[in-house]
Design an enzyme around this catalytic site. Structure first.
Site, PDB file in Angstrom:
ATOM      1  N   LYS A   1       0.785  -1.237   0.000  1.00  0.00           N
ATOM      2  CA  LYS A   1       0.000   0.000   0.000  1.00  0.00           C
ATOM      3  C   LYS A   1       0.818   1.291   0.000  1.00  0.00           C
ATOM      4  CE  LYS A   1      -2.252   0.897   3.779  1.00  0.00           C
ATOM      5  NZ  LYS A   1      -3.246   0.936   4.879  1.00  0.00           N
TER       6      LYS A   1
ATOM      7  N   HIS B   1      -3.557  -5.074  13.876  1.00  0.00           N
ATOM      8  CA  HIS B   1      -2.702  -3.965  13.425  1.00  0.00           C
ATOM      9  C   HIS B   1      -2.867  -2.845  14.434  1.00  0.00           C
ATOM     10  CE1 HIS B   1      -0.573  -1.074  11.039  1.00  0.00           C
ATOM     11  NE2 HIS B   1      -0.510  -1.877   9.981  1.00  0.00           N
TER      12      HIS B   1
ATOM     13  N   GLU C   1       3.313  -7.360   8.745  1.00  0.00           N
ATOM     14  CA  GLU C   1       2.966  -6.654   7.508  1.00  0.00           C
ATOM     15  C   GLU C   1       3.649  -5.283   7.443  1.00  0.00           C
ATOM     16  OE1 GLU C   1      -1.251  -6.162   7.550  1.00  0.00           O
ATOM     17  OE2 GLU C   1      -1.589  -8.160   8.374  1.00  0.00           O
TER      18      GLU C   1
END
Length: 393
Positions: free
Chosen positions: A62, A190, A266
């Site tokens: 992203k 997250h 991530e």
């Protein structure tokens, strides 16, 4: 291009070698530019891998979905975190093995699931019952991670405001998944983008361990995976804790998990933010209320989009040296919000002089627009060794 001499993570003034490379790049390609150094991508990945030695790192595309970044990380042995069909297409085009990917968008269209499965990605994330039931037709192909919510007001972006569920809801989804024949692989979370407090990870890890233990007590299948997300911080205008020290309490918390649990992460910003430097040129100037306004050929609607979307605080400097005066840097568009920096001290600049900004790899080009038909900055890739090897071969 030739080997870079740029240290994009440095906060010092530009060296003569750096200045030469910047000026020759502008002479060749024009301005504005984004200089992307693949060597920095590699070194950031290696630093995080060393800090989290037992964690499989899935780069989150992203913040900078550029083919050169994918090539550099694939060469390092990295895995990848996908969220859209476009990102599936990107990694597929660069030869990333599907088994080295996970799809982590908690809310997906059916076509998103089908595109990922067609590529070969089989691990997905859900955070609600509606999303879980989308996998009924694909229960023989897909495995699922359930994303938990851990709010974090200190982060750049508190992603748990939009995604994630409670521990109680996770148990209910696991129970429902067992009834539906959907395989629950594990949990994910997250803690938020640019998280500067590692204890946020520690708290989330312990909470996930408790959910895993409760699932076993209830007779549900044991979970094999924990995805601790991203959010690892980088230094912008303020220094953050070095990554090895930052990860020390995270590793201690991970050590309390069963040995059978595989841990994923991530990282996005940490890998690419220091790898890009932007170069803009002065296209005009005016005196306003005691300050010189310099109008650049890049701005908030371009590479500085992170000022709006990412709470960016970028280290900005001029190549020219000299006595400094109160100044304002504005972008090129006809919109009054297109202001890059106010009350910044700069030397007296002339039209065509260059402004350089470090740590511009995350959420800059990825969120830039062509508003007012000002073209986005061209990205110049440095040290793309994989591409060079392909050309030689």
């Amino acid at each position: 291009m030739a080997h870079s001499v740029l240290d994009f993570s440095s906060f010092s003034a530009l060296s003569a070698e750096e200045t030469h490379l910047i000026e020759t790049s502008v002479a060749q390609y024009g301005a504005p530019l984004l200089l992307l150094d693949c060597d920095t991508v590699r070194s950031q990945y290696r630093a995080l891998k060393a800090a989290l030695p037992d964690v499989t790192l899935h780069f989150a595309l992203k913040p900078l979905p550029h083919p050169a970044v994918v090539r550099a990380l694939l060469d390092e042995g990295a895995s990848f975190d996908l969220a859209t069909s476009g990102e599936v297409d990107l990694v597929a085009s660069q030869g990333v093995p599907a088994e080295n990917t996970i799809h982590t968008h908690p809310i997906k269209r059916d076509i998103d699931i089908r595109d990922a499965l067609a590529y070969g990605c089989q691990v997905f994330v859900v955070d609600n019952m509606n999303e879980l039931e989308k996998f009924i037709p694909y229960r023989d192909e897909a495995e699922v991670l359930i994303r938990l919510s851990f709010r974090n007001a200190e982060a750049f972006a508190d992603l748990s405001k939009k995604f994630g569920c409670s521990s109680e809801s996770a148990i209910k989804m696991m129970t429902r998944a067992q009834e539906l024949g959907i395989r629950i692989k594990g949990l994910s979370f997250h803690v938020g983008s640019q998280t500067t407090n590692p204890n946020k990870y520690v708290e989330a890890i312990h909470a996930c361990r408790a959910v895993m233990e409760e699932a076993i007590e209830l007779g549900l299948p044991a979970l094999s995976t924990l995805d601790i997300g991203g959010g690892f911080p980088v230094s912008y205008c303020s220094k953050v804790t070095p990554i090895k020290e930052f990860c020390r309490p995270i590793n201690a918390a991970l050590a309390t998990l069963p040995e059978t649990v595989q841990v994923l992460a991530e990282p996005g910003r940490f890998i690419v933010a220091p790898a890009v430097m932007s170069v803009a040129s002065v296209m005009g100037q005016a005196e306003r209320e005691g300050e010189t306004w310099y109008y650049l050929d890049d701005g908030v609607y371009g590479s500085f989009s992170g000022l709006m979307f990412d709470h960016g605080d970028y280290p900005i400097m001029a190549i020219k040296q000299g006595e400094r005066f109160p100044s304002v840097l504005a972008g090129p568009t006809c919109d009054s919000i297109d202001v890059v920096a106010e009350h910044i001290m700069l030397p007296k600049l002339e039209n065509g002089d260059l402004i350089v900004t470090r740590v511009m790899g995350a959420y800059t080009s990825a969120t830039a627009t062509d508003f007012n038909f000002f073209k986005r900055a061209q990205t110049v890739v440095l040290n793309d060794m994989v591409a060079d090897q392909r050309m030689i071969g």
